[in-house]
Design a protein around this motif. Sequence first.
Motif, mmCIF file in Angstrom:
data_model
loop_
_atom_site.group_PDB
_atom_site.id
_atom_site.type_symbol
_atom_site.label_atom_id
_atom_site.label_comp_id
_atom_site.label_asym_id
_atom_site.label_seq_id
_atom_site.Cartn_x
_atom_site.Cartn_y
_atom_site.Cartn_z
ATOM 1 N N ALA A 1 4.773 -9.088 -4.045
ATOM 2 C CA ALA A 1 4.295 -8.860 -2.747
ATOM 3 C C ALA A 1 4.711 -7.646 -2.054
ATOM 4 N N VAL A 2 6.013 -7.309 -2.649
ATOM 5 C CA VAL A 2 6.507 -6.105 -1.923
ATOM 6 C C VAL A 2 5.879 -4.808 -2.192
ATOM 7 N N ILE A 3 5.303 -4.637 -3.413
ATOM 8 C CA ILE A 3 4.563 -3.423 -3.900
ATOM 9 C C ILE A 3 3.000 -3.614 -3.827
ATOM 10 N N PHE A 4 2.525 -4.677 -3.614
ATOM 11 C CA PHE A 4 1.198 -5.088 -3.657
ATOM 12 C C PHE A 4 0.213 -3.944 -3.160
ATOM 13 N N ILE A 5 0.599 -3.680 -1.662
ATOM 14 C CA ILE A 5 -0.313 -2.820 -1.009
ATOM 15 C C ILE A 5 -0.097 -1.143 -1.548
ATOM 16 N N GLU A 6 0.881 -0.897 -1.831
ATOM 17 C CA GLU A 6 1.125 0.564 -2.665
ATOM 18 C C GLU A 6 0.308 0.604 -3.834
ATOM 19 N N LEU A 7 0.326 -0.769 -4.533
ATOM 20 C CA LEU A 7 -0.366 -0.564 -5.908
ATOM 21 C C LEU A 7 -1.823 -0.260 -5.868
ATOM 22 N N MET A 8 -2.350 -0.851 -4.776
ATOM 23 C CA MET A 8 -3.764 -0.425 -4.471
ATOM 24 C C MET A 8 -4.056 0.901 -4.388
ATOM 25 N N PHE A 9 -3.273 1.702 -3.838
ATOM 26 C CA PHE A 9 -3.367 3.159 -3.719
ATOM 27 C C PHE A 9 -3.370 3.834 -5.087
ATOM 28 N N PHE B 1 -6.522 16.121 -0.222
ATOM 29 C CA PHE B 1 -5.449 14.770 0.282
ATOM 30 C C PHE B 1 -5.790 14.241 1.704
ATOM 31 N N VAL B 2 -6.929 14.795 1.975
ATOM 32 C CA VAL B 2 -7.175 14.395 3.458
ATOM 33 C C VAL B 2 -7.448 12.792 3.584
ATOM 34 N N ALA B 3 -8.175 12.449 2.595
ATOM 35 C CA ALA B 3 -8.477 10.972 2.490
ATOM 36 C C ALA B 3 -7.194 9.975 2.242
ATOM 37 N N GLN B 4 -6.390 10.664 1.743
ATOM 38 C CA GLN B 4 -4.922 9.807 1.623
ATOM 39 C C GLN B 4 -4.117 9.926 2.776
ATOM 40 N N ASP B 5 -4.231 11.138 3.489
ATOM 41 C CA ASP B 5 -3.477 11.290 4.725
ATOM 42 C C ASP B 5 -4.114 10.287 5.731
ATOM 43 N N ASP B 6 -5.268 10.153 5.802
ATOM 44 C CA ASP B 6 -5.947 8.875 6.624
ATOM 45 C C ASP B 6 -5.391 7.831 6.412
ATOM 46 N N SER B 7 -5.195 7.504 5.635
ATOM 47 C CA SER B 7 -4.552 5.965 5.107
ATOM 48 C C SER B 7 -3.003 5.823 5.183
ATOM 49 N N SER B 8 -2.343 6.846 6.079
ATOM 50 C CA SER B 8 -1.194 6.813 6.097
ATOM 51 C C SER B 8 -0.610 5.571 6.897
ATOM 52 N N GLY B 9 -1.472 5.022 7.732
ATOM 53 C CA GLY B 9 -1.045 3.905 8.736
ATOM 54 C C GLY B 9 -0.988 2.635 7.585
ATOM 55 N N ILE B 10 -1.833 2.386 6.583
ATOM 56 C CA ILE B 10 -1.602 1.431 5.672
ATOM 57 C C ILE B 10 -0.334 1.546 4.681
#
Length: 692
Positions: A560-568, A278-287
């Motif tokens: 629009a609320v869930i758009f960014i999280e949908l990307m992951f 999960f290192v790659a997902q941890d790096d995206s915590s800012g997003i």
Amino acid sequence: MHADIRRYAIFCCLSALVHALYIPGVSIKSYRDGETIPLFVNKVYSDTSELQYKYTELPFACPPTGRIRSGRFTSGASLSLNLGEVLRGDRITVSDYELVMGNDEEARYLCSHTMDKAGLKRTRELIHRGYVAEWIVDNLPGATSFQSTDKSRKYYAAGFKIGSEVASGGAEPQYFLNNHVTLVIRYHRAPGRNGDHGKKVIVGFEVFPKSIEAGSRDENGLPKDISHAEHGLELVGKSNGTAETEEETETLTIPFTYSVYFREEAKLDWQNRWDMYFVAQDDSSGIHWLAIVNSLVIVGCLTAALAVVIARTVQGDIKAGLEEVRIKPRQRRGPRSPRKSTEKRGNLIDPLGDIEGDADVSSDEELLDDATGWKLLHGDVFRTPPHGALLAPLIGSGVQLVFMATGLLVLGSFGVLNPSFRGGYISVGTGLFVFAGLFSGYFSSRVFKTFGGHAWKNNVLVTASLVPGLLFATVFFLNLFVWIQASSNAIPFGTLVGLVALWLFIQLPLVYVGGWYGFERVGAWSHPIKANSIPRQIPPQSWYKNGAQTILLAGFLPFAVIFIELMFVFKSLWQDKSGYYYVFGFLAVVFVISVITVVEVAIVATYMQLCQENYHWWWQSFLVGGSSSVWIFGYLVWYYFAKLHIEGFVSSLLFFAYGFLACGVYGLLMGTIGFLAAYAFVGRIYSAIKVD
């Protein structure tokens, strides 16, 4: 000072929810030196295809011999899988690879396997499509290790390539099969007394594949130099027959070997061993935090708009109506007209709820003349909607989905569901959905009775069959295509029978019990005002306030609320193919915000509709709540063409069909939330203007 303390406490609670407690399992398996460790082979998968295949059924795989025993495991035996593992395409088998804790093997021979022309063609196709294999040791998937961009950290990507494709100018590409693997088992001292007795726990499983030519081997079938092999094993068949039968007798014999190394990892504890994946997902915590901030901004604007609607407009209308009640009855009344009084009793109910018709008629007339906007609909707003017998089962199924989604998010946020529980999300989700049949029957029957229904048993049958039946029929139809492709995604016939039994013998009785209790014991919801006998005529509506335009525009804000999280989520499902999405804390926060957004959008849209003297708000509120699913499906279509490289008709069919089903289920869930919010809002504002 107290405000700062409260803000800090809220921030700590939110941070705890986002990072979530991780519970990797209830038992730790420790090994002593010299103990055999079983290696399981599972399946192969690719980001260019939705089809997965069982590893032991591939044309190049060495068939297990049954000669390796490790505790209760014998090579060649298939493991019993839970429902989630079966539905996600897992097919786990004990392999012939022999791993002994603490014993390094520089080179070891596994087998030699001969492939015919059809097998060579199939293997080249799998390599061309980028298929990777999933092996398992101590519940850890075999991983390909990488370095982060700054080379400060190492991280894992589940799976390893079965081969490589090399382009050679304008000629046909060359295909090389990885017939040698170097297995690196990383271990740590076992905690507690087991560690005092020299036992170890596995904290990492790395696989380094390599292609080595079939020639230059000793009498044991081992290559003379593994580290510096110059040529790989190209998938080119050799003829064993005459020229006339050359193509029919084209074969290739492939030797398979492996190396095993055990290395201590002193800095990595067992409870943190999944962190490497999960290192790659941890790096995206800012997003992820950006997604939450984006969601909060949108819901903040909606909350402000809703506050204006409720605090200023609605409450102002209610206060004005109540003031008229206090003043107008005291005014000088003219002679009462019997004809008008009779008309009032027969056709109209005044804005103040004078159902019996005993109030002063002239006062009623003045009130009706002065009423504006939503107050004009007092006699029609609770009129039974068209096709209410269909809306009630949909609301019941939506409540069932709300319960299931909430349970999964809570369990995932607190780490009860995690990647170490393979197939846990699907298995637990199915169990929650079946159990929630109680709530489905209860809410469906109450809504059904509120709409004036009487045949509650028929409603229970529709509620228990509509959504599950459509889902099962679609999955069964798609399963026919997967069966033809001999993919491990194909649901076995026994599992299908088990799902039908689960549906008919467990969920249906639960829906029946909930429906009986909701209809017979609790009954319908009461409304503050009864409907008129004659429906009010709805005035012409503006084109931009047409149902379709309003529904589509209203659904954009929750999307629009869930758009960014949908990307992951999409990346985890269709690009990584690992399914190891674990940041359920972020997802839970975004889900809560999206629910608030749907509630507020449904209320505002319903209020605007009532102000236009349109009382058909029942279906409108349901469709407004679920309309974000249309935007999500549109995003799926864009994602397919812009980000994915899926090839083949069957894979594309599975992608769009399952994507459509997922969006439909999400729309049903959010539509139910929107309906219940609008129902509560309408009941509240019309009960506030009712005077007994």
